[in-house]
Design a protein around this motif. Structure first.
Motif, mmCIF file in Angstrom:
data_model
loop_
_atom_site.group_PDB
_atom_site.id
_atom_site.type_symbol
_atom_site.label_atom_id
_atom_site.label_comp_id
_atom_site.label_asym_id
_atom_site.label_seq_id
_atom_site.Cartn_x
_atom_site.Cartn_y
_atom_site.Cartn_z
ATOM 1 N N GLN A 1 0.860 -1.188 0.000
ATOM 2 C CA GLN A 1 0.000 0.000 0.000
ATOM 3 C C GLN A 1 0.894 1.235 0.000
ATOM 4 N N THR A 2 0.586 2.184 -0.860
ATOM 5 C CA THR A 2 1.363 3.420 -0.909
ATOM 6 C C THR A 2 0.577 4.556 -0.276
ATOM 7 N N ALA A 3 1.216 5.208 0.689
ATOM 8 C CA ALA A 3 0.653 6.396 1.335
ATOM 9 C C ALA A 3 1.523 7.582 0.930
ATOM 10 N N ARG A 4 0.925 8.555 0.290
ATOM 11 C CA ARG A 4 1.664 9.761 -0.097
ATOM 12 C C ARG A 4 1.465 10.825 0.980
ATOM 13 N N ASP B 1 6.424 9.231 -0.927
ATOM 14 C CA ASP B 1 5.554 8.064 -0.955
ATOM 15 C C ASP B 1 6.134 7.066 0.040
ATOM 16 N N VAL C 1 5.772 3.231 0.993
ATOM 17 C CA VAL C 1 5.227 1.953 0.539
ATOM 18 C C VAL C 1 5.271 0.985 1.717
ATOM 19 N N THR D 1 8.132 10.795 -4.497
ATOM 20 C CA THR D 1 6.759 10.695 -4.990
ATOM 21 C C THR D 1 6.757 10.367 -6.479
ATOM 22 N N SER E 1 6.106 5.070 -7.235
ATOM 23 C CA SER E 1 5.431 3.874 -6.729
ATOM 24 C C SER E 1 4.011 3.735 -7.245
ATOM 25 N N GLU F 1 0.139 5.061 -8.341
ATOM 26 C CA GLU F 1 -0.860 5.883 -7.654
ATOM 27 C C GLU F 1 -0.937 5.489 -6.178
ATOM 28 N N PRO F 2 -0.983 6.467 -5.293
ATOM 29 C CA PRO F 2 -1.095 6.132 -3.868
ATOM 30 C C PRO F 2 -2.507 5.668 -3.514
ATOM 31 N N THR G 1 -3.597 9.776 0.177
ATOM 32 C CA THR G 1 -2.732 10.955 0.255
ATOM 33 C C THR G 1 -3.106 11.712 1.517
#
Length: 159
Positions: free
Chosen positions: A68-71, A85, A87, A98, A101, A103-104, A107
Motif C-alpha cells: 500500500q502506498t501512502a503519499r 511516498d 510503501v 513521490t 510507486s 498511484e497512492p 494521500t
C-alpha cells in the motif's frame, strides 16, 4: 533562500533527535508561527526529511492487503512542499520519492507544524483532522491506521 527564526542549539538538537520525547520537549512553549517559519528554512526542511528517513525504524507493521502506498504532502508556506511516498507491506516500510510507486492508496496533506506534532505523537491525527489541519484523499481506513503502524497511537487506542 528562506530565513526564519533562530532556535537555540538545544532546541534544534531536540527537533533533530528522532526521539519522540525529545522532539515533544523541543516543541514545548514554541509558538506555532515561529516553528512554521523555521520549518520553511533549509535547516527545517532537513528535519522534515530526516523524519521521513527514520520512518522505517519506527514501523511496527501489521496486516496489509499487498503493498500500500501512502503519499505524504507536507506544506510549508513560503517554501516548497516536502512530499514522499511511503510503501507499506506487512513487515516493511520503504520511503520513496513521490511518483515512483504508482498511484497512492491514500494521500495525507498537512502543514509542516502539524506533521511534526503528529510524527512526535504530540498531537493525534484525529485531532488534526477535526481541526482541518490534516486532509485525507483516498483510503481513509489506511490513513486512520498510520499512527498505530508507526507506534504513535495513544495507549489503549484501537489500531
Amino acid at each position: 533562500m528562506t530565513t526564519g527564526p533562530t532556535f537555540s542549539p538545544e532546541r534544534v538538537a531536540g527537533l533533530r533527535s528522532g526521539s519522540l520525547s525529545e522532539v515533544r520537549a523541543a516543541l514545548a512553549g514554541l509558538p506555532r508561527e515561529e516553528l512554521a517559519a523555521w520549518l520553511a528554512t533549509p535547516e527545517g526542511e532537513d528535519v522534515l526529511r530526516t523524519a521521513f528517513e527514520r520512518m522505517p525504524e519506527r514501523y511496527t507493521g501489521g496486516p496489509m492487503d499487498g503493498p500500500q502506498t501512502a503519499r505524504w504532502e507536507v506544506e510549508r508556506p513560503s517554501a516548497d512542499t516536502v512530499a514522499y511516498d511511503i510503501v507499506l507491506t506487512e513487515d516493511t516500510c520503504d520511503v520513496r520519492e513521490t511518483g515512483t510507486s504508482g498511484e497512492p492508496a491514500v494521500t495525507l496533506a498537512l502543514d509542516a507544524v502539524s506533521f511534526v506534532e503528529m510524527a512526535s505523537a504530540a498531537t493525534q491525527g484525529m485531532d488534526l483532522l477535526l481541526k482541518g489541519r490534516l486532509h485525507i484523499r483516498g483510503d481513509v481506513h489506511l490513513a486512520m491506521r498510520m499512527e498505530s503502524l508507526f507506534g504513535l497511537a495513544e495507549p489503549g487506542e484501537p489500531g
